[in-house]
Design a protein around this motif. Structure first.
Motif, mmCIF file in Angstrom:
data_model
loop_
_atom_site.group_PDB
_atom_site.id
_atom_site.type_symbol
_atom_site.label_atom_id
_atom_site.label_comp_id
_atom_site.label_asym_id
_atom_site.label_seq_id
_atom_site.Cartn_x
_atom_site.Cartn_y
_atom_site.Cartn_z
ATOM 1 N N ARG A 1 35.211 34.417 42.201
ATOM 2 C CA ARG A 1 34.847 35.834 42.132
ATOM 3 C C ARG A 1 36.096 36.682 42.012
ATOM 4 N NH1 ARG A 1 30.938 37.166 47.000
ATOM 5 N NH2 ARG A 1 30.907 39.146 45.878
ATOM 6 N N LYS A 2 35.973 37.780 41.262
ATOM 7 C CA LYS A 2 37.122 38.621 40.940
ATOM 8 C C LYS A 2 36.773 40.093 41.149
ATOM 9 C CE LYS A 2 40.190 39.657 37.019
ATOM 10 N NZ LYS A 2 40.568 39.250 35.638
ATOM 11 N N LEU A 3 37.732 40.848 41.704
ATOM 12 C CA LEU A 3 37.557 42.283 41.899
ATOM 13 C C LEU A 3 38.829 42.996 41.472
ATOM 14 C CD1 LEU A 3 35.893 44.677 42.961
ATOM 15 C CD2 LEU A 3 36.883 44.262 45.225
ATOM 16 N N ASP A 4 38.725 43.804 40.429
ATOM 17 C CA ASP A 4 39.874 44.524 39.895
ATOM 18 C C ASP A 4 39.738 46.006 40.217
ATOM 19 O OD1 ASP A 4 42.044 45.465 38.566
ATOM 20 O OD2 ASP A 4 41.542 44.592 36.622
ATOM 21 N N LEU A 5 40.636 46.518 41.068
ATOM 22 C CA LEU A 5 40.598 47.916 41.500
ATOM 23 C C LEU A 5 41.840 48.660 41.004
ATOM 24 C CD1 LEU A 5 39.340 47.275 45.133
ATOM 25 C CD2 LEU A 5 38.021 48.243 43.242
ATOM 26 N N ASP A 6 42.263 48.334 39.815
ATOM 27 C CA ASP A 6 43.443 48.936 39.198
ATOM 28 C C ASP A 6 43.354 50.461 39.178
ATOM 29 O OD1 ASP A 6 45.886 48.886 37.470
ATOM 30 O OD2 ASP A 6 44.493 49.764 36.027
ATOM 31 N N GLY A 7 44.414 51.125 39.661
ATOM 32 C CA GLY A 7 44.501 52.576 39.610
ATOM 33 C C GLY A 7 43.401 53.309 40.349
ATOM 34 N N SER A 8 42.962 52.770 41.472
ATOM 35 C CA SER A 8 41.826 53.363 42.200
ATOM 36 C C SER A 8 42.228 54.318 43.312
ATOM 37 C CB SER A 8 40.953 52.250 42.794
ATOM 38 O OG SER A 8 40.389 51.460 41.773
ATOM 39 N N ARG A 28 38.067 35.557 45.343
ATOM 40 C CA ARG A 28 39.259 34.735 45.140
ATOM 41 C C ARG A 28 40.402 35.495 44.466
ATOM 42 N NH1 ARG A 28 38.322 29.570 46.352
ATOM 43 N NH2 ARG A 28 36.170 28.843 46.474
ATOM 44 N N TRP A 29 40.070 36.453 43.602
ATOM 45 C CA TRP A 29 41.086 37.219 42.855
ATOM 46 C C TRP A 29 40.911 38.697 43.190
ATOM 47 C CZ3 TRP A 29 41.971 41.248 39.619
ATOM 48 C CH2 TRP A 29 43.121 41.217 38.814
ATOM 49 N N LEU A 30 41.991 39.327 43.655
ATOM 50 C CA LEU A 30 41.942 40.742 44.026
ATOM 51 C C LEU A 30 43.042 41.506 43.326
ATOM 52 C CD1 LEU A 30 40.829 43.074 45.743
ATOM 53 C CD2 LEU A 30 42.364 42.341 47.585
ATOM 54 N N LEU A 50 39.999 38.660 54.062
ATOM 55 C CA LEU A 50 39.333 38.045 52.911
ATOM 56 C C LEU A 50 39.797 36.592 52.797
ATOM 57 C CD1 LEU A 50 39.590 41.001 50.353
ATOM 58 C CD2 LEU A 50 37.686 40.400 51.864
ATOM 59 N N HIS A 51 39.095 35.726 53.475
ATOM 60 C CA HIS A 51 39.539 34.349 53.697
ATOM 61 C C HIS A 51 39.697 33.511 52.434
ATOM 62 C CE1 HIS A 51 38.874 35.130 57.932
ATOM 63 N NE2 HIS A 51 37.621 35.480 57.685
ATOM 64 N N ALA A 52 39.036 33.899 51.339
ATOM 65 C CA ALA A 52 39.068 33.067 50.128
ATOM 66 C C ALA A 52 40.079 33.546 49.095
ATOM 67 C CB ALA A 52 37.674 33.010 49.500
ATOM 68 N N VAL A 53 40.668 34.706 49.304
ATOM 69 C CA VAL A 53 41.596 35.249 48.304
ATOM 70 C C VAL A 53 42.813 34.350 48.147
ATOM 71 C CG1 VAL A 53 43.255 37.108 47.855
ATOM 72 C CG2 VAL A 53 40.912 37.664 48.460
ATOM 73 N N THR A 82 48.162 31.531 45.968
ATOM 74 C CA THR A 82 48.830 30.719 44.948
ATOM 75 C C THR A 82 49.450 31.570 43.844
ATOM 76 O OG1 THR A 82 46.758 30.454 43.718
ATOM 77 C CG2 THR A 82 47.299 28.769 45.369
ATOM 78 N N THR A 83 48.876 32.764 43.618
ATOM 79 C CA THR A 83 49.395 33.659 42.581
ATOM 80 C C THR A 83 49.658 35.030 43.179
ATOM 81 O OG1 THR A 83 48.203 32.530 40.797
ATOM 82 C CG2 THR A 83 48.936 34.778 40.369
#
Length: 211
Positions: A1-8, A28-30, A50-53, A82-83
């Motif tokens: 799962r991915k959540l992109d909050l760019d420029g929020s 997993r991706w924030l 957020l335990h899975a990020v 990891t990233t």
């Protein structure tokens, strides 16, 4: 799962709400890139909540500076990340030097730590905001001497003003410090053709698939 909050324009309370949300436990991706308003303390708290990020993008976030990265480096939950992308953020060379010594950064496979860019109108190109070579040399020495980046496969040190001396420091020690490195980005580092050829012939250069 991915959540992109760019420029929020997220504030401290917003990050606290994200951490408390029952809907984000499998995230997993924030992405917290671009313009944001949060301070340094809520970031490690959010990573802990957020335990899975495992992938964190803070690129282009000029408010995310050395203090933010230092607080994140102290967070033991960083070990599952990891990233990490802090490219073109507010993190200076001093912040990068401190971060690559964190005992919790051992899980990183991708580290994007390119510096801020400034537009040079005279030459119609972008240059490093920290133009003094001593900054780049400090980063190169820290990375080459790091004991926690052994799993890193991709490293971006673009616009860190390494120059020829910094490049020598990097490939002189990084072959041992980063045995898994296969992709290396050094855009805007004021490198010479001779320096790049020397890198290509080095032990580190022989391993690279992308430069």
């Amino acid at each position: 799962r991915k959540l992109d909050l760019d420029g929020s324009s997220l504030k401290d309370a917003d990050l606290a709400n994200l951490g408390a949300s029952p809907h984000l436990k499998g995230l997993r991706w924030l992405g917290l890139s671009g313009y944001q308003s949060f301070n340094s303390e809520p970031v490690p708290k959010l990573v802990k909540a957020l335990h899975a990020v495992s992938e964190l993008n803070l690129s282009g976030n000029w408010r995310f500076g050395d203090k933010h990265l230092t607080e994140l480096a102290k967070c033991k939950e960083l070990a599952r990340v990891t990233t990490l992308d802090v490219a073109h953020s507010g993190v200076s060379s001093k912040g990068i030097v401190a971060f690559v010594g964190s005992k919790h950064a051992t899980g990183l496979t991708v580290l994007r730590a390119a510096g801020q860019m400034e537009y040079d109108m005279e030459h119609d190109s972008y240059v490093s905001a920290e133009a003094d070579p001593k900054h780049g040399i400090a980063v190169a020495e820290a990375v080459a001497g790091s004991e926690v980046l052994g799993s890193v496969q991709e490293l971006d040190l673009g616009y860190r003003a390494l120059g020829g001396d910094g490049l020598k420091k990097l490939h002189g020690g990084a072959a041992k410090a980063l045995p898994g490195l296969r992709r290396l980005r050094l855009d805007g580092c004021a490198l010479t053709l001779a320096g790049v050829k020397e890198l290509a012939k080095s032990e580190l250069g022989q391993r690279l698939l992308y430069l």
